[in-house]
Motif scaffolding. Structure first.
Motif, PDB file in Angstrom:
ATOM      1  N   GLY A 244       6.782   6.258  -4.443  1.00 55.04           N
ATOM      2  CA  GLY A 244       6.304   5.896  -3.116  1.00 55.04           C
ATOM      3  C   GLY A 244       5.433   4.671  -3.112  1.00 55.04           C
ATOM      4  O   GLY A 244       5.206   4.036  -4.152  1.00 55.04           O
ATOM      5  N   THR A 245       4.952   4.337  -1.928  1.00 55.50           N
ATOM      6  CA  THR A 245       4.097   3.172  -1.717  1.00 55.50           C
ATOM      7  C   THR A 245       2.848   3.601  -0.972  1.00 55.50           C
ATOM      8  O   THR A 245       2.923   4.345   0.017  1.00 55.50           O
ATOM      9  CB  THR A 245       4.836   2.087  -0.902  1.00 55.50           C
ATOM     10  N   GLU A 246       1.698   3.166  -1.434  1.00 51.28           N
ATOM     11  CA  GLU A 246       0.423   3.495  -0.798  1.00 51.28           C
ATOM     12  C   GLU A 246       0.347   2.918   0.611  1.00 51.28           C
ATOM     13  O   GLU A 246       0.700   1.758   0.844  1.00 51.28           O
ATOM     14  CB  GLU A 246      -0.739   2.931  -1.616  1.00 51.28           C
ATOM     15  N   VAL A 247      -0.095   3.744   1.559  1.00 50.98           N
ATOM     16  CA  VAL A 247      -0.348   3.253   2.909  1.00 50.98           C
ATOM     17  C   VAL A 247      -1.555   2.320   2.862  1.00 50.98           C
ATOM     18  O   VAL A 247      -2.584   2.646   2.280  1.00 50.98           O
ATOM     19  CB  VAL A 247      -0.623   4.421   3.869  1.00 50.98           C
ATOM     20  N   GLY A 248      -1.430   1.168   3.453  1.00 52.72           N
ATOM     21  CA  GLY A 248      -2.545   0.225   3.495  1.00 52.72           C
ATOM     22  C   GLY A 248      -2.438  -0.822   2.416  1.00 52.72           C
ATOM     23  O   GLY A 248      -2.268  -2.016   2.691  1.00 52.72           O
ATOM     24  N   SER A 249      -2.490  -0.402   1.143  1.00 57.49           N
ATOM     25  CA  SER A 249      -2.479  -1.365   0.043  1.00 57.49           C
ATOM     26  C   SER A 249      -1.088  -1.899  -0.254  1.00 57.49           C
ATOM     27  O   SER A 249      -0.934  -3.020  -0.760  1.00 57.49           O
ATOM     28  CB  SER A 249      -3.052  -0.724  -1.230  1.00 57.49           C
ATOM     29  N   GLY A 250      -0.064  -1.095   0.031  1.00 55.83           N
ATOM     30  CA  GLY A 250       1.298  -1.512  -0.294  1.00 55.83           C
ATOM     31  C   GLY A 250       1.640  -1.362  -1.759  1.00 55.83           C
ATOM     32  O   GLY A 250       2.749  -1.725  -2.185  1.00 55.83           O
ATOM     33  N   LEU A 251       0.731  -0.805  -2.555  1.00 55.62           N
ATOM     34  CA  LEU A 251       0.975  -0.638  -3.988  1.00 55.62           C
ATOM     35  C   LEU A 251       1.849   0.589  -4.230  1.00 55.62           C
ATOM     36  O   LEU A 251       1.694   1.613  -3.582  1.00 55.62           O
ATOM     37  CB  LEU A 251      -0.349  -0.484  -4.742  1.00 55.62           C
ATOM     38  N   SER A 252       2.761   0.461  -5.176  1.00 58.91           N
ATOM     39  CA  SER A 252       3.630   1.585  -5.508  1.00 58.91           C
ATOM     40  C   SER A 252       2.886   2.585  -6.383  1.00 58.91           C
ATOM     41  O   SER A 252       1.904   2.240  -7.046  1.00 58.91           O
ATOM     42  CB  SER A 252       4.883   1.097  -6.231  1.00 58.91           C
ATOM     43  N   TYR A 253       3.332   3.835  -6.349  1.00 61.08           N
ATOM     44  CA  TYR A 253       2.745   4.846  -7.218  1.00 61.08           C
ATOM     45  C   TYR A 253       3.864   5.685  -7.823  1.00 61.08           C
ATOM     46  O   TYR A 253       4.967   5.777  -7.287  1.00 61.08           O
ATOM     47  CB  TYR A 253       1.731   5.726  -6.476  1.00 61.08           C
TER      48      TYR A 253
END
Length: 277
Positions: A244-253
């Motif tokens: 997925g992708t973090e809401v806000g930062s756009g970073l993947s996890y």
């Protein structure tokens, strides 16, 4: 495997020319039709009241959805896999499964609902607005009202199988699998925590999305788990994958770890914990 999901808060209405719901065609109609009818009638009556938003614990801006509640028997219906939308359902991809995975979903996935009790992905229902946490005039607290009918509908189905429980607390209160006796189930709840800077915390978006990813994985993989141990092995297949992708930062996890924790009480579930980061 029995895979329990919560409904999405928002629902996508069916096409205007679709046929309405047929209560007799829904899953477990013999055990649930009487309660479904009572809840439908009570919901229609409450939704016509001036204080409907307050009783249903929704915002006043949802007037159109509340008004739809007054005519649900005539509203167009669509498969639950298309009506329920949101983070978990988008990640699971229930509406776009290949044939073999769709057949597995039809057998194993059940959505626990404040209105319908429980539905399968292919059950045709209209969009509605009602959460399990509501104390519905004429019916009472929905989690309590559904307890006996859901036991009749689900106890035998869960017996001897692994129950993968992705529900939130309000929906869990409506039915709990038996974990002892001759109708015992191997009950496992799914918890998702986020790890950042060495600390772990629960983040709602990550949790819903990751439960959806797990759901889709369990439906699409080659084997179907039949025990908690097999469920853990299936979840471990996700370790290292970007989910997925973090809401806000756009970073993947990605999934960092999958662990099966023991039950905390004699009748409680074990917990499958997924760590993402």
């Amino acid at each position: 495997m029995l895979l329990l999901l919560p409904p999405s808060e928002g629902k996508t209405p069916a096409p205007a020319d679709a046929a309405p719901v047929d209560l007799a065609a829904l899953t477990a109609a013999d055990a649930l039709t009487a309660r479904r009818t009572a809840v439908l009638e009570a919901l229609a009556a409450v939704s016509a009241r001036p204080d409907a938003a307050q009783v249903l614990a929704v915002g006043a801006s949802l007037g159109e959805e509340i008004a739809r509640n007054t005519r649900l028997r005539a509203e167009p219906a669509a498969p639950a896999s298309r009506v329920y939308t949101g983070v978990l359902y988008a990640a699971a991809g229930l509406a776009a499964l290949p044939d073999d995975a769709a057949a597995r979903a039809a057998r194993t996935v059940r959505v626990v609902s404040g209105l319908w009790g429980v539905v399968a992905p292919g059950d045709r229902v209209p969009a509605y607005r009602l959460s399990m946490g509501v104390d519905l005039p004429g019916v009472g607290k929905l989690a309590t009202a559904w307890r006996a009918p859901l036991a009749a509908a689900l106890d035998a189905r869960a017996a001897g199988d692994v129950v993968v429980d992705c529900r939130s607390a309000a929906y869990l209160a409506a039915w709990k699998p038996r974990t002892s006796g001759d109708r015992a189930a191997d009950w496992v709840t799914v918890r998702v925590v986020r790890e950042a800077d060495g600390r772990r915390s629960v983040v709602s978006h990550n949790a819903k999305h990751t439960r959806g990813v797990l759901t889709g994985h369990l439906l699409r993989r080659a084997g179907e788990p039949t025990s908690a141990a097999e469920l853990l092995k299936a979840a471990e297949e996700l370790v290292g994958e970007v989910v997925g992708t973090e809401v806000g930062s756009g970073l993947s996890y990605r999934v960092l770890e999958a662990t099966l924790h023991a039950a905390t009480g004699r009748t409680g579930p074990r917990t499958l914990e997924l760590v993402v980061g």
